[in-house]
Design an enzyme around this catalytic site. Structure first.
Site, PDB file in Angstrom:
ATOM      1  N   GLY A 226       0.815  -1.263  -0.162  1.00  0.00           N
ATOM      2  CA  GLY A 226       0.010  -0.043   0.010  1.00  0.00           C
ATOM      3  C   GLY A 226       0.847   1.204   0.003  1.00  0.00           C
ATOM      4  O   GLY A 226       2.046   1.214  -0.460  1.00  0.00           O
ATOM      5  N   THR A 228       2.947   4.869   1.399  1.00  0.00           N
ATOM      6  CA  THR A 228       4.107   4.727   2.076  1.00  0.00           C
ATOM      7  C   THR A 228       3.341   5.322   3.639  1.00  0.00           C
ATOM      8  O   THR A 228       4.158   4.980   4.503  1.00  0.00           O
ATOM      9  CB  THR A 228       5.254   5.694   1.686  1.00  0.00           C
ATOM     10  OG1 THR A 228       5.729   4.881   0.714  1.00  0.00           O
ATOM     11  CG2 THR A 228       6.328   5.869   2.557  1.00  0.00           C
ATOM     12  N   ALA A 229       2.496   6.462   3.638  1.00  0.00           N
ATOM     13  CA  ALA A 229       2.163   6.817   4.660  1.00  0.00           C
ATOM     14  C   ALA A 229       1.362   5.925   5.764  1.00  0.00           C
ATOM     15  O   ALA A 229       1.755   5.766   6.845  1.00  0.00           O
ATOM     16  CB  ALA A 229       0.911   8.031   4.550  1.00  0.00           C
ATOM     17  N   CYS A 282       2.106   0.414  -9.116  1.00  0.00           N
ATOM     18  CA  CYS A 282       3.081   0.984  -8.305  1.00  0.00           C
ATOM     19  C   CYS A 282       4.245   1.193  -9.048  1.00  0.00           C
ATOM     20  O   CYS A 282       5.503   1.984  -8.862  1.00  0.00           O
ATOM     21  CB  CYS A 282       3.418   0.204  -7.155  1.00  0.00           C
ATOM     22  SG  CYS A 282       3.533  -1.501  -7.414  1.00  0.00           S
ATOM     23  N   GLU A 463       9.845  -9.575  -1.737  1.00  0.00           N
ATOM     24  CA  GLU A 463       9.117 -10.574  -1.882  1.00  0.00           C
ATOM     25  C   GLU A 463       9.313 -11.322  -3.230  1.00  0.00           C
ATOM     26  O   GLU A 463      10.330 -10.736  -3.868  1.00  0.00           O
ATOM     27  CB  GLU A 463       7.537 -10.341  -1.986  1.00  0.00           C
ATOM     28  CG  GLU A 463       7.203  -9.886  -0.346  1.00  0.00           C
ATOM     29  CD  GLU A 463       5.492  -9.740  -0.203  1.00  0.00           C
ATOM     30  OE1 GLU A 463       4.654  -9.655  -1.036  1.00  0.00           O
ATOM     31  OE2 GLU A 463       5.264  -9.404   0.898  1.00  0.00           O
TER      32      GLU A 463
END
Ligand code: NDP
Length: 483
Positions: A226, A228-229, A282, A463
């Site tokens: 998801g 970064t924040a 992304c 991953e």
């Protein structure tokens, strides 16, 4: 309206304990598709208890049995791949052709790939001082899998398959904006009589369900993809509990066009890298760095190619770009376009929906044209913050050192691509880029055996291939003296 999406806990489809729901919206039409449970910590607790109860028997199955399950799941999904593509397109607004080619195909491949990895796992031993050290892999236990909305089943299956292979049980939470294919996976497992409690699915908001998963004392590992924040919140919560943690976060990837790049040959790929899935991958290149000597030609060709992209109804087979994920996200992307102008940028094509409306789509749909902004400083906010939409900025450089410095001048480090007539030159240049992956003369070319993940604020851990096997297992050493 489609029937309600339910949680899947201990092999049963159930509502949230308090019965609350959230609407699931089709972003291309603004219509409500269905409702999903607005679950809370108590639902996560029920799912975790089911997972813990199933853990010992699942871990006791042989590797061969688990491999066989992965193949059965892959085959069942494969047989229904058209339905997966339709659901993904409805939930995300992406073209059905893209959902078929990327989302459905890769979700099947993830299960097959990890089944094959399982077949190749070899025992690792080291012999020394008359003793044999046996490296032993145990499951981590119950793991929490949290995934975003851009590639829903693609990213969920990327975590579920290795987690199951290594004998873990699962509590998963998809984005509340894209619950349909996670439900479909649960239905598929249910139809296969997959053991109850091994895979559990809890729907709801991130700050409620996601947070409860990360906080749960009996969930031993968190694999999160998801922003970064959000990743910072997840890390701050999980780290003091010493959970295993894998964070795949945001990016601001550079597409670097060197002075010898054959523009005619690379243009389609550069457009694809910029605007696939409305720029909501992304790995999309959202900053194009081009050598000054070819910049004018590049911009002219690029804008022409971008304007040829067909934007519109995701269910039309000829559509190349659908909607973005929601009206809220559209507003966020538009605020970045406005910021780009404010920071001194010039629109080469596209713009906000008011400036450049998309024709023949529902007025309630979240549509934007692909947008290209020129003339910004490479250190401007527009050029360094993640927009995650169909917006790219173009910048020029004069030599390789300057290109490297510009490419590395963000807090992120997820991906990038380099375009050149000389692959050796591209390879050498790529080593200077601070990102988890650099493609040379290609984009989104993924070999699932390779390590995947970001550096700097794009993530922690890797991953893919053996790295996923490593994350979803606890390695211990058993040293047996031989005589
Ligand atoms: P978010 O970070 O908003 O959400 C990701 C997931 O986390 C969602 O399921 C979300 O739920 C959940 N969540 C939100 N808050 C919390 C919390 N406090 N604790 C636990 N979980 C929480 O990302 P987006 O869904 O907006 O996805 C886009 C982002 O994902 C972009 O930054 C993109 O770069 C990144 N991404 C990274 C990839 C990679 O491999 N590195 C691949 C794909 C995307 P909810 O939806 O309810 O908020």
């Amino acid at each position: 309206m489609m029937g309600p999406v339910l949680n899947y806990i201990n092999g049963e489809f159930v509502e949230a304990i308090d019965g609350a729901t959230i609407d699931d919206i089709n972003p291309a039409t603004g219509e409500t598709i269905t409702t999903i449970p607005r679950s809370q910590a108590e639902d996560v607790d029920a799912a975790t208890n089911a997972a813990l109860a199933a853990q010992a028997s699942w871990a006791a199955t042989t590797l061969e049995e688990r491999i066989s399950w992965l193949y059965r799941i892959a085959n069942a999904l494969d047989a229904q791949s058209e339905e997966i593509a339709l659901l993904e397109s409805t939930d995300t607004g992406k073209p059905v052709s893209l959902a078929r080619r990327v989302d459905a195909a890769r979700s099947v491949e993830n299960f097959r790939f990890f089944a094959q990895m399982g077949e190749q796992l070899q025992p690792t031993t080291f012999e020394d001082h008359g003793a044999i050290n046996h490296v032993h892999r145990s499951p981590v236990g119950c793991v929490g899998l949290i995934t975003p909305w851009n590639l829903p089943l693609y990213l969920l299956s990327w975590k579920v398959a290795p987690a199951l292979l290594m004998g873990n049980t699962i509590v998963a939470k998809p984005s509340e904006m894209t619950p349909l294919t996670a439900k479909f996976l649960a239905k598929t497992l249910h139809a296969l009589n997959f053991p109850a409690g091994v895979f559990n699915l809890v729907h709801g908001y991130g700050h409620e369900v996601g947070q409860a998963i990360v906080e749960h004392p009996h969930i031993r590992g968190i694999s999160f993809t998801g922003g970064t924040a959000t990743g910072k919140v997840v890390a701050a919560t999980a780290a003091p509990m010493f959970k295993k943690l894998s964070l795949e976060l945001g990016g601001k990837n550079a597409t670097i066009v060197l002075d010898d790049a054959p523009l005619e040959n690379i243009m389609d790929d550069v457009v694809r890298a910029s605007f696939t899935n409305s720029g909501q991958v992304c790995l999309c290149g959202s900053r194009i760095l081009v050598h000054a000597s070819i910049a004018e030609q590049f911009k002219a060709d690029f804008v022409q190619a971008v304007q040829r992209l067909k934007v519109g109804d995701p269910s039309d087979e000829t559509t190349q770009m659908g909607s973005v994920i929601s009206r809220d996200h559209q507003a966020k992307v538009e605020s970045f376009i406005a910021l780009g102008i404010e920071e001194g940028g010039r629109l080469l094509t596209g713009g906000t929906a008011d400036q450049c409306p998309v024709q023949h789509v529902s007025p309630a749909g979240a549509f934007l044209h692909p947008t290209v902004i020129d003339g910004l400083s490479a250190t401007s906010r527009t050029a360094t913050e993640e927009i995650f939409g169909p917006v790219v900025t173009v910048h020029t450089f004069n030599d390789e050192d300057e290109a490297v410095q510009m490419a590395n001048a963000t807090a992120y480090g997820l991906a990038g691509s380099v375009w050149t007539a000389d692959p050796e030159r591209g390879h050498a240049f790529a080593k200077r880029i601070e990102t988890g992956i650099v493609w040379v003369n290609t984009w989104l070319n993924r070999d699932l055996r390779t390590p995947f993940g970001g550096v700097k604020q794009s993530g922690v851990g890797r991953e893919g291939g053996m790295w996923s096997i490593g994350f979803f297992s606890e390695l211990t050493n058993i040293c047996v003296q031989q005589s």
